[in-house]
Every structure is written in structure tokens, then in C-alpha cells.
Design an enzyme around this catalytic site. Structure first.
Site, PDB file in Angstrom:
ATOM      1  N   LYS A 147       0.855  -1.193   0.000  1.00 29.97           N
ATOM      2  CA  LYS A 147       0.000   0.000   0.000  1.00 29.97           C
ATOM      3  C   LYS A 147       0.888   1.240   0.000  1.00 29.97           C
ATOM      4  O   LYS A 147       1.727   1.414   0.889  1.00 29.97           O
ATOM      5  CB  LYS A 147      -0.884   0.016   1.249  1.00 29.97           C
ATOM      6  CG  LYS A 147      -2.229  -0.664   1.056  1.00 29.97           C
ATOM      7  CD  LYS A 147      -3.033  -0.593   2.333  1.00 29.97           C
ATOM      8  CE  LYS A 147      -3.881   0.653   2.440  1.00 29.97           C
ATOM      9  NZ  LYS A 147      -4.573   0.733   3.744  1.00 29.97           N
TER      10      LYS A 147
HETATM   11  O1  G3P Z   1      -8.014   1.916   4.860  1.00 27.54           O
HETATM   12  C1  G3P Z   1      -7.950   3.316   5.062  1.00 27.54           C
HETATM   13  C2  G3P Z   1      -8.724   3.656   6.208  1.00 27.54           C
HETATM   14  O2  G3P Z   1      -8.252   2.882   7.275  1.00 27.54           O
HETATM   15  C3  G3P Z   1      -8.811   5.094   6.656  1.00 27.54           C
HETATM   16  O3  G3P Z   1      -9.957   5.086   7.426  1.00 27.54           O
HETATM   17  O4  G3P Z   1     -11.463   5.541   9.263  1.00 27.54           O
HETATM   18  O5  G3P Z   1      -9.073   6.259   9.413  1.00 27.54           O
HETATM   19  O6  G3P Z   1     -10.653   7.411   7.849  1.00 27.54           O
HETATM   20  P1  G3P Z   1     -10.299   6.155   8.556  1.00 27.54           P
END
Ligand code: G3P
Length: 225
Positions: A86
């Protein structure tokens, strides 16, 4: 649509992969740090739990392209070839994606906030692009609309790159991107639970059992056929 788990929590991954049609696991530095465990052991454990076949997306933490590439290569060496590296879509990240793809390494371009970032990442060769739906919504923009534009432009230009929508805070956001024909979503345990459980389903099941028992008592189907 692929359902991917956005967590490094072993207990949850074990349970979810046993019960649900899960297509992989994504992590990022925040998700890994939350578990506060030895990184090497944690990734090995996730791989053991999900098996060799399922994609495991692991994020790099370096900033410079060459270092991102080195990190990506060492992830494959230390773990296995079914790792998707990633890479956040910064300028250095885009260069790293080009280099990783020239070495046939699988890449998930992440931290995407605009459709142009997704298009450039796809042109650089990314296998998946991960737009951050809820974070885009929180910028007074429209995460779902951005996802729709990405899907449309990939179709228009014939890209094979899959759209892996990420950063969800509720089930409706997931339904909205599903309506657009999203290829994959990565979902936290908290939101995943909301996707399938419904009190009316539980109530209906209870009622079915009550009605059955009135006539057949504790007999199971296999006892009466
Ligand atoms: O996979 C990306 C994700 O984990 C970001 O999510 O909830 O931290 O905005 P968030």
C-alpha cells in the site's frame, strides 16, 4: 463486490473469516499501531489466519520513493508474494508505484481524496486505488461522488485497476458505493457488524422457532424426514 477487513485485530479477523465471505485484509500504520504488537509477528499471524490465498495489503511508512520501494520489496521477502504494497499517492508515492509495478509487485494506491489522484495512480500501474470516502465527506466534499467519478473514468479508459473504497463510518456509505458498482470495500469491524445484523431478522428467526416448537417440539428436521 469484495468485502475486505480494515483491521489488524487477530481475534476479529479469525471470527470474520470463519463466518463471512471475506476477500482480504488491509492495514495502515494507525491500524497496526492500535494493536501495539511486534509488527513481524502480527503480520505473520494475520497471514496464518487468512491463509495464503487472500490478499493482504500492508502500507509502507517511508516518504522517499526509493525507500518506499525498498520497504515494499522487503515486505514481499519477509512475508509472501501475495502482499499488496500500500502506497499513499504523494509525488514520491507515484514514483514508487511506477517502480514497484516495473518489478511486478502488486500495489494498492491509498489515501486518495480526488479522482485525478486515482487516475494518475492507475496510469502508474496500481492494482487497486483506495479513495477515503468518509474523510472526503468530512472535508465538505462528497466521497461517494468521487468514487463514482473514479469508477466511471476507469471504465471510460479501460483500466483494469480496481476501486477499493475505504474510510467508512456507516453502512449507508457502503451501500452508496455498492450502488455505483464498486469493486471492493474495506471495512472496520465496527461498521462490518452493521452490514449484516438486523433486529427484525433475529425477531423473525425467534418467531419461526416458536411456531415450529408448537407442533414439532424439540424435533429437528433430520429427525422427521
Ligand atoms: O483503509 C484506510 C482507512 O483505514 C482510513 O480510514 O477511518 O481512518 O478514515 P479512517
Amino acid at each position: 463486490m469484495e468485502y475486505i477487513l480494515d483491521t489488524a485485530n487477530i481475534r476479529y479477523i479469525k471470527d470474520a473469516t470463519e463466518y463471512f465471505p471475506i476477500a482480504g485484509v488491509t492495514t495502515n500504520p494507525t491500524i497496526i499501531a492500535k494493536e501495539n504488537k511486534n509488527f513481524f509477528k502480527l503480520i505473520r499471524e494475520i497471514r496464518m489466519v487468512i491463509g495464503k490465498e487472500l490478499p493482504l495489503h500492508i502500507q509502507t511508512i517511508s516518504v522517499r520513493a526509493e525507500e518506499i520501494v525498498e520497504e515494499g520489496k522487503s515486505l514481499l521477502e519477509k512475508f509472501d508474494k501475495n502482499i499488496y504494497v500500500k502506497v499513499p499517492v504523494t509525488k514520491e508515492g507515484i514514483k514508487a508505484i511506477k517502480i514497484l509495478k516495473s518489478k511486478n509487485i502488486k500495489v494498492t494506491a491509498t489515501a486518495i481524496f480526488t479522482s485525478q489522484q486515482a487516475l494518475i495512480a492507475a496510469k502508474a500501474g496500481a492494482d487497486y486505488v483506495a479513495p477515503y470516502v468518509n474523510r472526503i465527506d468530512n472535508l465538505s466534499s462528497d466521497g461517494c461522488n468521487t468514487v463514482g467519478n473514479i469508477i466511471r473514468q476507469f471504465k471510460n479508459y479501460g483500466f483494469k485497476t480496481k476501486v477499493l473504497a475505504a474510510s467508512f463510518k456507516n453502512a449507508q456509505q457502503i451501500q452508496n458505493v455498492a450502488n455505483l458498482g464498486i469493486h471492493a470495500v474495506t471495512v472496520t469491524p465496527e461498521v462490518f457488524e452493521k452490514l449484516y445484523s438486523h433486529p427484525s431478522t433475529d425477531f423473525s428467526v425467534e418467531q419461526f422457532i416458536k411456531d415450529w416448537k408448537k407442533v414439532y417440539g424439540d424435533k429437528k428436521i433430520k429427525n422427521i424426514i
